[in-house]
Design a protein around this motif. Structure first.
Motif, PDB file in Angstrom:
ATOM      1  N   MET A  15       0.841  -1.177   0.000  1.00  0.00           N
ATOM      2  CA  MET A  15       0.000   0.000   0.000  1.00  0.00           C
ATOM      3  C   MET A  15       0.886   1.240   0.000  1.00  0.00           C
ATOM      4  O   MET A  15       1.852   1.317   0.749  1.00  0.00           O
ATOM      5  N   LEU A  16       0.554   2.211  -0.792  1.00  0.00           N
ATOM      6  CA  LEU A  16       1.320   3.444  -0.894  1.00  0.00           C
ATOM      7  C   LEU A  16       0.876   4.443   0.164  1.00  0.00           C
ATOM      8  O   LEU A  16      -0.259   4.450   0.601  1.00  0.00           O
ATOM      9  N   ALA A  17       1.805   5.313   0.533  1.00  0.00           N
ATOM     10  CA  ALA A  17       1.462   6.375   1.480  1.00  0.00           C
ATOM     11  C   ALA A  17       0.504   7.336   0.794  1.00  0.00           C
ATOM     12  O   ALA A  17       0.569   7.521  -0.425  1.00  0.00           O
ATOM     13  N   PRO A  18      -0.398   7.960   1.563  1.00  0.00           N
ATOM     14  CA  PRO A  18      -1.343   8.902   0.962  1.00  0.00           C
ATOM     15  C   PRO A  18      -0.583  10.010   0.221  1.00  0.00           C
ATOM     16  O   PRO A  18       0.385  10.565   0.706  1.00  0.00           O
ATOM     17  N   GLY A  19      -1.024  10.279  -0.990  1.00  0.00           N
ATOM     18  CA  GLY A  19      -0.443  11.376  -1.757  1.00  0.00           C
ATOM     19  C   GLY A  19       0.811  10.996  -2.530  1.00  0.00           C
ATOM     20  O   GLY A  19       1.418  11.839  -3.167  1.00  0.00           O
ATOM     21  N   SER A  20       1.246   9.735  -2.486  1.00  0.00           N
ATOM     22  CA  SER A  20       2.440   9.342  -3.239  1.00  0.00           C
ATOM     23  C   SER A  20       2.039   8.475  -4.417  1.00  0.00           C
ATOM     24  O   SER A  20       1.091   7.717  -4.349  1.00  0.00           O
ATOM     25  N   SER A  21       2.794   8.601  -5.474  1.00  0.00           N
ATOM     26  CA  SER A  21       2.508   7.814  -6.672  1.00  0.00           C
ATOM     27  C   SER A  21       3.486   6.651  -6.747  1.00  0.00           C
ATOM     28  O   SER A  21       4.532   6.657  -6.088  1.00  0.00           O
ATOM     29  N   PRO A  22       3.162   5.661  -7.565  1.00  0.00           N
ATOM     30  CA  PRO A  22       4.094   4.535  -7.713  1.00  0.00           C
ATOM     31  C   PRO A  22       5.467   4.986  -8.213  1.00  0.00           C
ATOM     32  O   PRO A  22       6.489   4.432  -7.832  1.00  0.00           O
ATOM     33  N   GLY A  23       5.508   6.009  -9.038  1.00  0.00           N
ATOM     34  CA  GLY A  23       6.793   6.528  -9.545  1.00  0.00           C
ATOM     35  C   GLY A  23       7.638   7.122  -8.426  1.00  0.00           C
ATOM     36  O   GLY A  23       8.851   6.913  -8.363  1.00  0.00           O
ATOM     37  N   GLN A  24       7.016   7.857  -7.525  1.00  0.00           N
ATOM     38  CA  GLN A  24       7.744   8.452  -6.392  1.00  0.00           C
ATOM     39  C   GLN A  24       8.296   7.352  -5.486  1.00  0.00           C
ATOM     40  O   GLN A  24       9.432   7.417  -5.035  1.00  0.00           O
ATOM     41  N   ARG A  25       7.486   6.351  -5.250  1.00  0.00           N
ATOM     42  CA  ARG A  25       7.912   5.249  -4.383  1.00  0.00           C
ATOM     43  C   ARG A  25       9.103   4.503  -5.004  1.00  0.00           C
ATOM     44  O   ARG A  25      10.048   4.127  -4.320  1.00  0.00           O
ATOM     45  N   GLY A  26       9.068   4.303  -6.308  1.00  0.00           N
ATOM     46  CA  GLY A  26      10.164   3.640  -7.003  1.00  0.00           C
ATOM     47  C   GLY A  26      11.458   4.448  -6.912  1.00  0.00           C
ATOM     48  O   GLY A  26      12.531   3.890  -6.704  1.00  0.00           O
ATOM     49  N   ARG A  27      11.354   5.760  -7.079  1.00  0.00           N
ATOM     50  CA  ARG A  27      12.542   6.619  -6.965  1.00  0.00           C
ATOM     51  C   ARG A  27      13.102   6.592  -5.552  1.00  0.00           C
ATOM     52  O   ARG A  27      14.304   6.531  -5.353  1.00  0.00           O
ATOM     53  N   LEU A  28      12.222   6.617  -4.565  1.00  0.00           N
ATOM     54  CA  LEU A  28      12.678   6.564  -3.175  1.00  0.00           C
ATOM     55  C   LEU A  28      13.364   5.231  -2.880  1.00  0.00           C
ATOM     56  O   LEU A  28      14.388   5.194  -2.201  1.00  0.00           O
ATOM     57  N   ALA A  29      12.833   4.150  -3.409  1.00  0.00           N
ATOM     58  CA  ALA A  29      13.444   2.839  -3.202  1.00  0.00           C
ATOM     59  C   ALA A  29      14.824   2.794  -3.843  1.00  0.00           C
ATOM     60  O   ALA A  29      15.785   2.268  -3.251  1.00  0.00           O
ATOM     61  N   LEU A  30      14.961   3.361  -5.038  1.00  0.00           N
ATOM     62  CA  LEU A  30      16.256   3.391  -5.725  1.00  0.00           C
ATOM     63  C   LEU A  30      17.255   4.238  -4.939  1.00  0.00           C
ATOM     64  O   LEU A  30      18.404   3.828  -4.742  1.00  0.00           O
ATOM     65  N   GLN A  31      16.830   5.398  -4.461  1.00  0.00           N
ATOM     66  CA  GLN A  31      17.713   6.253  -3.659  1.00  0.00           C
ATOM     67  C   GLN A  31      18.138   5.535  -2.379  1.00  0.00           C
ATOM     68  O   GLN A  31      19.297   5.596  -1.986  1.00  0.00           O
ATOM     69  N   TRP A  32      17.199   4.871  -1.743  1.00  0.00           N
ATOM     70  CA  TRP A  32      17.510   4.134  -0.508  1.00  0.00           C
ATOM     71  C   TRP A  32      18.534   3.036  -0.781  1.00  0.00           C
ATOM     72  O   TRP A  32      19.473   2.840  -0.038  1.00  0.00           O
ATOM     73  N   ARG A  33      18.374   2.324  -1.895  1.00  0.00           N
ATOM     74  CA  ARG A  33      19.312   1.274  -2.277  1.00  0.00           C
ATOM     75  C   ARG A  33      20.702   1.858  -2.519  1.00  0.00           C
ATOM     76  O   ARG A  33      21.710   1.298  -2.088  1.00  0.00           O
ATOM     77  N   GLN A  34      20.778   2.994  -3.199  1.00  0.00           N
ATOM     78  CA  GLN A  34      22.073   3.629  -3.474  1.00  0.00           C
ATOM     79  C   GLN A  34      22.752   4.064  -2.180  1.00  0.00           C
ATOM     80  O   GLN A  34      23.949   3.837  -1.996  1.00  0.00           O
ATOM     81  N   VAL A  35      22.005   4.659  -1.287  1.00  0.00           N
ATOM     82  CA  VAL A  35      22.566   5.089  -0.003  1.00  0.00           C
ATOM     83  C   VAL A  35      23.036   3.880   0.794  1.00  0.00           C
ATOM     84  O   VAL A  35      24.106   3.898   1.414  1.00  0.00           O
ATOM     85  N   SER A  36      22.286   2.798   0.755  1.00  0.00           N
ATOM     86  CA  SER A  36      22.677   1.580   1.475  1.00  0.00           C
ATOM     87  C   SER A  36      23.989   1.033   0.936  1.00  0.00           C
ATOM     88  O   SER A  36      24.871   0.641   1.700  1.00  0.00           O
ATOM     89  N   TRP A  37      24.152   0.983  -0.387  1.00  0.00           N
ATOM     90  CA  TRP A  37      25.399   0.491  -0.979  1.00  0.00           C
ATOM     91  C   TRP A  37      26.575   1.378  -0.617  1.00  0.00           C
ATOM     92  O   TRP A  37      27.653   0.889  -0.273  1.00  0.00           O
ATOM     93  N   ILE A  38      26.379   2.681  -0.680  1.00  0.00           N
ATOM     94  CA  ILE A  38      27.465   3.615  -0.328  1.00  0.00           C
ATOM     95  C   ILE A  38      27.863   3.416   1.127  1.00  0.00           C
ATOM     96  O   ILE A  38      29.048   3.359   1.460  1.00  0.00           O
ATOM     97  N   THR A  39      26.887   3.268   2.005  1.00  0.00           N
ATOM     98  CA  THR A  39      27.163   3.046   3.423  1.00  0.00           C
ATOM     99  C   THR A  39      27.946   1.754   3.633  1.00  0.00           C
ATOM    100  O   THR A  39      28.908   1.710   4.404  1.00  0.00           O
ATOM    101  N   CYS A  40      27.565   0.697   2.935  1.00  0.00           N
ATOM    102  CA  CYS A  40      28.282  -0.577   3.051  1.00  0.00           C
ATOM    103  C   CYS A  40      29.726  -0.437   2.592  1.00  0.00           C
ATOM    104  O   CYS A  40      30.647  -0.947   3.234  1.00  0.00           O
ATOM    105  N   TRP A  41      29.959   0.231   1.476  1.00  0.00           N
ATOM    106  CA  TRP A  41      31.320   0.407   0.964  1.00  0.00           C
ATOM    107  C   TRP A  41      32.182   1.218   1.927  1.00  0.00           C
ATOM    108  O   TRP A  41      33.343   0.903   2.163  1.00  0.00           O
ATOM    109  N   ILE A  42      31.604   2.264   2.493  1.00  0.00           N
ATOM    110  CA  ILE A  42      32.354   3.074   3.462  1.00  0.00           C
ATOM    111  C   ILE A  42      32.710   2.231   4.678  1.00  0.00           C
ATOM    112  O   ILE A  42      33.836   2.284   5.175  1.00  0.00           O
TER     113      ILE A  42
END
Length: 95
Positions: A1-28
């Motif tokens: 279920m999506l948060a009120p006011g968010s679109s599937p595209g926004q959720r996908g971008r947030l998931a991608l950003q979260w994944r990128q931040v997680s990888w950077i954190t792991c490498w550091i």
């Protein structure tokens, strides 16, 4: 279920950003672990004073993995009968 006011595209971008931040954190984190000198098993190491305390461990030989930058190496109350010259060969800062 999506948060009120968010679109599937926004959720996908947030998931991608979260994944990128997680990888950077792991490498550091991995880089930081490799950059820190390891302390010989059961010894106590103080990275500020560059002291390695392997006292009272019943050692019969000098640990081979003492960090090269070690200034003070404490080997009190062990079972060391001989100290080969090569035991301290990589410890050029030892006082």
């Amino acid at each position: 279920m999506l948060a009120p006011g968010s679109s599937p595209g926004q959720r996908g971008r947030l998931a991608l950003q979260w994944r990128q931040v997680s990888w950077i954190t792991c490498w550091i984190a991995l880089y930081a672990v490799e950059a820190l000198p390891t302390c010989p098993f059961s010894c106590k190491c103080d990275s500020r004073s560059l002291e390695v305390d392997c006292s009272g461990l019943g050692l019969t030989t000098v640990p081979p993995d003492v960090p090269a930058a070690t200034r003070t190496l404490l080997l009190l109350n062990n079972k060391l009968s001989a100290l080969p010259s090569w035991a301290f060969a990589n410890l050029s800062s030892l006082q």
